[in-house]
Write a protein that holds these residues in place. Sequence first.
Motif, mmCIF file in Angstrom:
data_model
loop_
_atom_site.group_PDB
_atom_site.id
_atom_site.type_symbol
_atom_site.label_atom_id
_atom_site.label_comp_id
_atom_site.label_asym_id
_atom_site.label_seq_id
_atom_site.Cartn_x
_atom_site.Cartn_y
_atom_site.Cartn_z
ATOM 1 N N SER A 157 0.916 -1.216 0.008
ATOM 2 C CA SER A 157 0.008 0.116 -0.006
ATOM 3 C C SER A 157 1.079 1.306 -0.071
ATOM 4 C CB SER A 157 -0.836 -0.125 1.245
ATOM 5 O OG SER A 157 -0.126 0.066 2.314
ATOM 6 N N VAL B 143 2.376 1.583 -5.206
ATOM 7 C CA VAL B 143 1.307 2.076 -6.187
ATOM 8 C C VAL B 143 1.693 2.695 -7.280
ATOM 9 C CG1 VAL B 143 -0.625 3.279 -5.930
ATOM 10 C CG2 VAL B 143 -0.340 2.139 -3.986
ATOM 11 N N PHE C 227 3.029 0.046 -9.734
ATOM 12 C CA PHE C 227 2.046 -0.811 -10.269
ATOM 13 C C PHE C 227 1.122 0.114 -11.297
ATOM 14 C CE2 PHE C 227 -1.171 -3.853 -10.756
ATOM 15 C CZ PHE C 227 -1.152 -4.995 -9.916
ATOM 16 N N GLN C 228 0.727 1.235 -10.796
ATOM 17 C CA GLN C 228 0.143 2.222 -11.967
ATOM 18 C C GLN C 228 0.921 2.379 -13.129
ATOM 19 O OE1 GLN C 228 0.275 6.227 -10.865
ATOM 20 N NE2 GLN C 228 -1.981 6.581 -11.252
ATOM 21 N N ASN D 137 -8.266 0.868 -9.082
ATOM 22 C CA ASN D 137 -7.744 1.592 -7.913
ATOM 23 C C ASN D 137 -6.324 1.957 -8.042
ATOM 24 O OD1 ASN D 137 -10.269 2.189 -6.401
ATOM 25 N ND2 ASN D 137 -9.472 0.295 -5.220
ATOM 26 N N MET D 138 -5.482 0.964 -8.429
ATOM 27 C CA MET D 138 -3.968 1.165 -8.626
ATOM 28 C C MET D 138 -3.704 2.073 -9.714
ATOM 29 S SD MET D 138 -2.130 -0.420 -6.415
ATOM 30 C CE MET D 138 -1.951 -1.841 -5.410
ATOM 31 N N GLU D 139 -4.600 2.152 -10.825
ATOM 32 C CA GLU D 139 -4.186 2.731 -11.751
ATOM 33 C C GLU D 139 -4.786 4.145 -11.504
ATOM 34 O OE1 GLU D 139 -4.601 2.647 -16.732
ATOM 35 O OE2 GLU D 139 -5.844 1.379 -15.790
ATOM 36 N N GLY E 271 -3.769 2.609 -3.345
ATOM 37 C CA GLY E 271 -3.600 1.214 -2.875
ATOM 38 C C GLY E 271 -4.961 0.545 -2.782
ATOM 39 N N SER E 272 -4.936 -0.870 -3.045
ATOM 40 C CA SER E 272 -5.840 -1.742 -3.117
ATOM 41 C C SER E 272 -5.458 -2.929 -2.814
ATOM 42 C CB SER E 272 -6.770 -1.584 -4.258
ATOM 43 O OG SER E 272 -7.953 -2.059 -4.511
#
Length: 387
Positions: free
Chosen positions: A32, A37, A40-41, A234-236, A240-241
């Motif tokens: 998170s 994040v 990942f995004q 959410n990540m995009e 955080g998810s």
Amino acid sequence: MIKRKRLLMHVGPVDIYDEVLYAGLKHNVGFSSEEFVQAFQFCLKETRKLFRVDNSYQPFIIPGSGTSAMESVTSFLGKDNKVLVASNGVFGDRWVNIFKRYPLKVDYLGSEVGDYVSVDKIEEKVRKEKYDLVTLTHVETSTGVRQPIEETVKRIRDYVDLIVVDGVSSVGAEEVRAKDWGVDIYLTASQKAIGAPPGLGILVASEKAMESIKGDSVAGYYLDLRNWLPVMRNMEDGKGSYFATPPVHTIFMLAQAFKLIQEEGLDNRIKRHEKVAKVIRAGIESMGLRLVAKRPESYSNTVTGVILNKVRAEEVLKEIVNEGVELAPGVHPALQGRYVRIGHMGWVTPNDAVVTISAVERTLRKLGEDINVGSGVRSAQAFILDG
């Protein structure tokens, strides 16, 4: 020392850049955290570029492998849906093994060893019967055979609800245009042509596919993409998810691989893979050996299956490590023990191709294979010089 300094010419995992590996050396980073994040995004956005799709396609990056990405396709299927598996070999057949675990109706259309599935036969099949989903394999890892995806999809698009392409051994090294070609679900894995470590199944899904995910699904729990969808969105969005613990350090390494792909340029990357593949084939054929792939139009940029005339494959694989190169065993039952596979994807270069051909020549000579010693390296070098 030669054995320790090994060139990995495998079909996956592949040789990995140090800077990709170093990107995973993060200390005390949670899933998170802002750093994770953001990584990942970035990976989700770059995934769209890799498959040449826009925001109408939903990207997914899930823990697992290419097989996990394949099995997650059950998220798009309901009970008693009818599926056609068009298979070029062992890994195309894996779709059957997956789908038969679920309450689905599965038909199968295969090919001869070393060839792709006849486009005419696929079209004939889908014209006669209605299928909810058809699977295709872009590059069959067991043989190195490439299916003409654009042509195949064009011929069947009007007769099939969803078209899925396994691009595990193609994405990042072969031309892939998921949206332009009309592919609904295109999938791959982190450890092949992308050039990151194993651990991630990667796919994109069209708007049409995402509509079907809203209904009842036969998927299990962990690989039900409906559970992963909020995480991806959410990540995009930079939030955080959580659904299940992500492989944090592998995501950092994937992000670094994507940065290097960005630097090289995807078109340049595809051309590099094509050149290396041609260098490998020039060397192998000049030695007097045959390829598993029967037709030039089916040769892939990522895997070359090499049929041996006399020696056993396991002897070659054991001995060539002493020459500082590791190849992959052949896994197709029809050619068991008679062929090896050379993987040439990820960060592979023409120099790696020449080293590999040289090691193959020395190894086969030691083992008593009847080859044209020296001609492989000469042909490989000539191809690099003259194209």
